[in-house]
Design a protein around this motif. Structure first.
Motif, short mmCIF file in Angstrom:
data_model
loop_
_atom_site.label_atom_id
_atom_site.label_comp_id
_atom_site.label_asym_id
_atom_site.label_seq_id
_atom_site.Cartn_x
_atom_site.Cartn_y
_atom_site.Cartn_z
N SER A 154 -24.53 6.20 8.45
CA SER A 154 -26.34 6.63 7.83
C SER A 154 -27.59 6.35 8.18
O SER A 154 -28.55 6.58 7.98
CB SER A 154 -25.64 6.76 6.27
OG SER A 154 -26.10 5.29 5.67
N ASN A 155 -27.49 5.68 8.86
CA ASN A 155 -28.93 4.95 9.22
C ASN A 155 -29.24 5.34 11.06
O ASN A 155 -30.41 4.64 11.46
CB ASN A 155 -29.52 2.96 9.65
CG ASN A 155 -29.57 3.02 7.82
OD1 ASN A 155 -29.80 3.73 6.89
ND2 ASN A 155 -28.80 1.85 6.94
N ASN A 156 -27.66 4.71 11.77
CA ASN A 156 -28.24 5.04 12.67
C ASN A 156 -27.77 6.41 13.76
O ASN A 156 -26.51 7.60 13.15
CB ASN A 156 -27.71 3.83 13.60
CG ASN A 156 -28.23 2.96 13.00
OD1 ASN A 156 -29.55 2.46 13.92
ND2 ASN A 156 -27.48 2.08 11.74
N SER A 157 -28.27 7.06 15.27
CA SER A 157 -27.66 8.28 15.83
C SER A 157 -26.68 7.86 16.37
O SER A 157 -26.63 6.71 17.04
CB SER A 157 -28.36 8.39 16.16
OG SER A 157 -28.87 7.73 16.94
N GLY A 158 -25.80 8.18 16.53
CA GLY A 158 -24.77 7.72 17.45
C GLY A 158 -25.36 8.46 18.72
O GLY A 158 -25.95 8.56 19.22
N SER A 159 -24.23 7.97 19.79
CA SER A 159 -25.01 8.15 21.77
C SER A 159 -23.80 6.82 21.66
O SER A 159 -22.58 7.15 22.11
CB SER A 159 -26.03 6.67 21.69
OG SER A 159 -25.13 5.15 21.46
N ALA A 160 -24.01 8.18 23.35
CA ALA A 160 -22.33 7.74 24.38
C ALA A 160 -23.08 7.02 25.58
O ALA A 160 -24.53 6.80 26.01
CB ALA A 160 -22.04 9.45 25.09
N SER A 161 -23.06 6.57 25.82
CA SER A 161 -22.45 5.42 27.66
C SER A 161 -22.50 6.43 28.90
O SER A 161 -21.95 6.79 28.45
CB SER A 161 -21.70 4.06 27.34
OG SER A 161 -20.26 5.02 27.68
N SER A 162 -23.43 5.35 29.08
CA SER A 162 -22.83 6.00 31.21
C SER A 162 -21.38 5.17 31.30
O SER A 162 -20.92 4.26 30.99
CB SER A 162 -23.84 5.79 32.35
OG SER A 162 -23.58 3.94 31.70
N ALA A 163 -20.93 6.33 32.42
CA ALA A 163 -20.05 5.82 33.07
C ALA A 163 -19.72 4.48 34.04
O ALA A 163 -20.56 4.39 34.27
CB ALA A 163 -18.70 6.82 33.46
N VAL A 164 -18.71 3.51 33.18
CA VAL A 164 -17.82 2.69 34.82
C VAL A 164 -16.81 3.24 35.26
O VAL A 164 -15.45 4.12 34.39
CB VAL A 164 -17.79 1.48 33.28
CG1 VAL A 164 -16.86 0.53 34.12
CG2 VAL A 164 -19.00 1.19 32.96
N ASN A 165 -16.97 3.09 36.75
CA ASN A 165 -15.68 3.96 37.86
C ASN A 165 -15.22 2.37 37.65
O ASN A 165 -15.08 1.98 38.76
CB ASN A 165 -16.74 4.14 39.02
CG ASN A 165 -16.65 5.67 38.12
OD1 ASN A 165 -16.67 6.49 37.65
ND2 ASN A 165 -17.93 5.53 39.09
N GLN A 166 -13.63 2.52 37.00
CA GLN A 166 -12.79 1.59 37.39
C GLN A 166 -11.88 1.56 37.71
O GLN A 166 -11.00 3.27 38.09
CB GLN A 166 -11.64 1.44 35.73
CG GLN A 166 -11.10 0.27 35.63
CD GLN A 166 -11.70 -0.99 35.84
OE1 GLN A 166 -12.50 -1.51 35.15
NE2 GLN A 166 -11.00 -2.17 36.44
#
Length: 404
Positions: A154-166
């Protein structure tokens, strides 16, 4: 929010101001010199029509302020992702940890992990410090683009990380080879066992090839991570035995340690000492062993004869019907007599054994090595102590250079 109440009259306003979000009352605050303030951090994201309503006093009428449309935005978050181990081996456990940061209040909610867009497991709740961890050992051998997506709250927007190439690479398997016994006599059955292990989980499959030097003996499929080869065909001498694992889709191939297998030549098929007499009588096998020991003791200037097993069997000196002497057990003579002859009748167990005498009543000793005396001395001593017809001693091998 700051409300200021003014009047056209001469009496300064007193009383209170009520702050409202639309029709909802937020707080009622007393005027101080015509001013009232209200502070909050609880407004949700969106547009809020805020007003201040003055209740009036005995000298001043009430009034309502203009509307302030307060816009509340979600805090913009940032999600970063880290791997605990990169590259990793097939079957090895790897943890991916997502960290969510916010310029506003601490983020809550969940993080979902993805492998090239495919969800990995269930969403993981954010913990203390805004982190969430997903652990797996199921990634296949390949390069995996792992990402983490924060759901927002309710206070923070969603976000996505950059990819880690495992990177997941094939695991180096370990090959261990053991033998059932060494040395063994020519024609005796022995078994080589190869064990293939992957320290990071999973049971290796594929084939094991057993070698004698550079010559291949046989190829056998692994079962439960091991393979066994049994043979009686090795020739007399020393054989450097190894096992080579061919590998599979999750494990690299590799070679084992070398086992230096010793095969001892013998002209007989059995290695058996049998006695049927009561061993406390004269001319028994027990007496003959004692005589042999005495001769060895005299000939070597004090060396104690050893009777031991080349089969690594347990030590049993209890007089049962199947007695096996263990490796390195020494037999020492003690006093006694037999018909006026020298005191060679009795033999006792050496250091580390219990009891004051070796009982061979009805015993069968298999795989015997006898050291420290000339082989012919075990069958006769000065015309005395020859083995009676109802006691047999077959195929005894001596570590002396001149056994018979």
């Amino acid at each position: 929010f700051n409300a200021t109440v003014t009047t056209s009259g001469t009496s300064a306003p007193t009383g209170s101001v009520t702050f409202k979000d639309g029709l909802n009352t937020l707080s009622t605050v007393a005027l101080s010199e015509g001013h009232a303030s209200f502070t909050t951090s609880s407004l949700s994201a969106g547009s809020h029509p805020i007003t201040a309503v003055y209740a009036g006093d005995t000298n001043n009428a009430g009034s309502t302020s203009n509307t302030v449309y307060q816009q509340i935005n979600l805090a913009t978050t940032a999600t970063t992702l880290a791997s605990s181990l990169n590259p990793s081996y097939s079957g090895q456990s790897v943890s991916f940890t997502a960290y969510v940061s916010s310029p506003g209040v601490s983020p809550t909610g969940t993080v979902t992990f993805y492998d090239n867009g495919s969800q990995l497991g269930s969403p993981v709740a954010l913990g203390a410090g805004g982190s969430a961890t997903y652990t797996t050992s199921a990634l296949s051998i390949a390069t995996h683009p792992i990402t983490a997506t924060y759901s927002g709250d309710s206070n923070n927007s969603g976000s996505a990380s950059s990819a880690v190439n495992q990177q997941v690479v094939i695991a180096p398997a370990k090959v261990t080879l053991i033998t059932s016994a060494s040395p063994v006599f020519s024609g005796q059955s022995l078994t080589f066992k190869a064990i293939v292990t992957n320290p990071w989980g999973g049971v290796p499959t594929g084939n094991i090839t057993f070698y004698d030097g550079v010559g291949s003996l046989t190829t056998i499929a692994l079962s439960g991570g091991s393979a066994s080869y049994t043979t009686t065909a090795l020739s007399t001498g020393s054989h450097p035995i190894t096992a080579v694992y061919g590998g599979d889709s999750n494990n690299t191939g590799g070679a084992s340690n070398a086992v230096n297998q010793q095969i001892v030549g013998t002209s007989c098929t059995g290695l058996t000492v049998t006695t049927v007499n009561d061993d406390n009588t004269c001319d028994s096998l027990r007496q003959v062993l004692a005589v042999a020991h005495h001769n060895a003791y005299i000939a070597s200037g004090g060396t104690i004869v050893e009777i031991s097993s080349g089969l690594n069997a347990p030590v049993k000196l209890d007089g049962t019907n199947n007695v096996t002497l263990g490796l390195g057990i020494t037999l020492q003579r003690q006093g006694g007599g037999c018909g006026g002859s020298s005191p060679y009748k009795f033999i006792q167990a050496g250091a580390g054994s219990s009891g004051d005498g070796l009982t061979l009543n009805g015993a069968k000793l298999t795989g015997i090595w006898v050291s420290g005396f000339n082989g012919r001395q075990i069958v006769a001593y000065g015309g005395q102590g020859t083995i009676p017809s109802n006691n047999t001693l077959n195929c005894v091998r001596s570590t002396r250079s001149n056994p018979s």
